[in-house]
Scaffold this active site. Structure first.
Site, mmCIF file in Angstrom:
data_model
loop_
_atom_site.group_PDB
_atom_site.id
_atom_site.type_symbol
_atom_site.label_atom_id
_atom_site.label_comp_id
_atom_site.label_asym_id
_atom_site.label_seq_id
_atom_site.Cartn_x
_atom_site.Cartn_y
_atom_site.Cartn_z
ATOM 1 N N SER A 344 0.811 -1.205 0.000
ATOM 2 C CA SER A 344 0.000 0.000 0.000
ATOM 3 C C SER A 344 0.853 1.267 0.000
ATOM 4 O O SER A 344 1.544 1.559 -0.972
ATOM 5 C CB SER A 344 -0.937 -0.054 1.207
ATOM 6 O OG SER A 344 -1.967 0.877 1.105
ATOM 7 N N ASP A 355 10.683 4.933 -9.914
ATOM 8 C CA ASP A 355 10.356 5.598 -11.177
ATOM 9 C C ASP A 355 11.285 6.779 -11.451
ATOM 10 O O ASP A 355 11.684 7.011 -12.603
ATOM 11 C CB ASP A 355 8.910 6.080 -11.156
ATOM 12 C CG ASP A 355 7.914 4.970 -11.488
ATOM 13 O OD1 ASP A 355 8.357 3.813 -11.637
ATOM 14 O OD2 ASP A 355 6.715 5.259 -11.594
ATOM 15 N N LYS A 369 -0.533 -4.093 -3.605
ATOM 16 C CA LYS A 369 -1.857 -3.519 -3.337
ATOM 17 C C LYS A 369 -1.920 -2.153 -4.011
ATOM 18 O O LYS A 369 -1.430 -1.168 -3.493
ATOM 19 C CB LYS A 369 -2.116 -3.382 -1.839
ATOM 20 C CG LYS A 369 -3.524 -2.872 -1.526
ATOM 21 C CD LYS A 369 -3.796 -2.869 -0.036
ATOM 22 C CE LYS A 369 -5.237 -2.449 0.232
ATOM 23 N NZ LYS A 369 -5.471 -1.039 -0.101
#
Length: 440
Positions: A344, A355, A369
């Site tokens: 999460s 990224d 999740k």
């Protein structure tokens, strides 16, 4: 668990998040919400989740149904509703049948009513959508303060077995003292099967009054027989951030979950490490089940360059964006430790770091999740938590069901850590090795 999953720490810990804000609120902190995941006992209940608390809305239709098939205000049943006059008549028939024939115990009207509400949410076949009584909602909200009564373990749900799972153990708590370990599956709680329990149900059974005990029957990988632990319950104060300066000016900061208090704790830890001559940072998100969206976004703003942190999209295609101005970007090499219990909110932070390429992820694939839940409270104090959207990393990745692959794979060596006189955390050692190479 810490019985928090709701954090649970088994907690059972869910993630509660305030998603309905304008961009100015986002940059300023805004209202605080809880991310739900996984995961208190830690919470667990894995379960965190992203959950959003939508406190501005009061949705309450407390309905008194009459035999005439009308609502108490005289409105006829909606044609597009599952609750029709025929459904009400059948429910009354079921209630009468239970009253006349059910033998094992007396069942109250309140229990039957609550069962109807829970059953409606269970029909969604979504492990993250749940009904909360007023008491359960109050308990869930209080868990963000980092103090509760339980055994000191984070609990999540293991999707493969439908059993609660210990996703993390807090140092110095009854769970650690008893010998519980990460990834222990909870087979029984006080002799009652844990199979099919929701995270909230499992956590509520594990938690209890101080100075009482709970008996957990555990299935542990590598053990041929079940293990039984009788664990005392006591007040647990869960520091969400731990830190230390290691050799070669490498700083170590561990975030165990993202609570209301975590932002200030992380800010203090980072400032202390910088003041101590930090030349590289290891950020440990292992066994972190998630938590507040607000908290993880604010922490990301202390690490990331200018740009997107995370965005969500709901069933109507509406997009909510959370961004960073880049004014406090981390300027030293960064390694992030992750594992299968990083879920999460943890995945939001790890995914953004990956990224942007500002850090190296070490460990194993995260939980996966990538959906968001929202807590919708009713005027009687109860609430429902429902899945409302998916979230995406800055590069547009949705990691639900797949998780985030680390840049450097390193499986945890449980034998070296648990079964030796001088425990060795091989994943942490690998993180040091990687960071040292980045610092040279």
């Amino acid at each position: 668990m810490d019985d928090r999953n709701m954090k649970n720490n088994s907690n059972d810990y869910c993630d509660l998040d305030a998603l309905k804000k304008d961009e100015n609120d986002k940059q300023g902190g805004g209202k605080k919400g809880l991310f739900v995941s996984g995961v208190i006992v830690g919470m667990a209940g894995a379960l965190l989740i992203l959950c959003a608390v939508y406190l501005g809305v009061r949705i309450q239709n407390m309905v008194e149904l009459k035999g005439s098939g009308l609502f108490s205000n005289g409105t006829v049943f909606s044609e597009d509703s599952a609750i029709s006059a025929d459904v009400v008549r059948k429910l009354q028939l079921l209630e009468k049948t239970i009253d006349e024939y059910f033998y094992l115990r007396e069942v109250t009207d309140e229990e039957l009513e609550e069962g109807l509400y829970r059953g409606l949410l269970e029909a969604l076949e979504d492990p993250y959508s749940e009904y909360y009584t007023a008491e359960e909602l109050n308990e869930l909200m209080s868990q963000t303060e980092g103090i509760y009564y339980g055994i000191g373990a984070y609990v999540s749900l293991d999707e493969a077995t439908s059993l609660p799972k210990i996703s993390g153990v807090i140092d110095g708590t009854p769970a650690q003292e008893a010998g519980l370990r990460d990834n222990d599956l909870i087979y029984e709680i006080d002799g009652i099967s844990a199979y099919g329990l929701t995270l909230t149900e499992a956590v509520s059974m594990i938690k209890g009054e101080e100075h009482t005990e709970v008996t957990l029957t555990i299935i542990r990988l590598g053990e041929s027989d079940d293990l039984t632990f009788v664990i005392p319950r006591r007040r647990v104060e869960s520091p969400t951030v731990n830190y230390e300066m290691m050799e070669n000016n490498m700083a170590y900061i561990q975030i165990t979950e993202f609570d209301d208090v975590t932002v200030d704790q992380f800010t203090d830890a980072l400032a202390t490490m910088k003041g101590s001559g930090m030349e590289g940072l290891i950020l440990d998100l292992r066994a972190n089940p998630g938590g507040n969206l607000t908290s993880v976004v604010e922490i990301a703003r202390r690490l990331l360059p200018k740009g997107m942190i995370v965005y969500t999209e709901n069933k109507g295609g509406k997009r909510e964006e959370y961004t960073c101005d880049g004014k406090r970007q981390l300027t030293v090499p960064l390694v992030v430790l992750v594992d299968m219990n990083s879920a999460s909110a943890s995945e939001i932070l790890a995914g953004a770091i990956q990224d942007y390429g500002i850090g190296t992820l070490v460990g194993t694939t995260t939980f996966g999740k990538g959906i968001v839940q929202q807590i919708i409270p009713f005027s009687d104090g109860s609430a429902v938590k429902v899945t409302i959207s998916s979230y995406y990393t800055p590069n547009g990745r949705n990691i639900h069901g797949t998780g985030i692959e680390p840049d450097v794979v390193c499986e945890f060596d449980a034998v070296a850590y648990y079964d030796t006189e001088d425990p060795v955390d091989n994943q942490l050692e690998k993180a040091k090795e990687v960071l040292m190479g980045m610092m040279e």
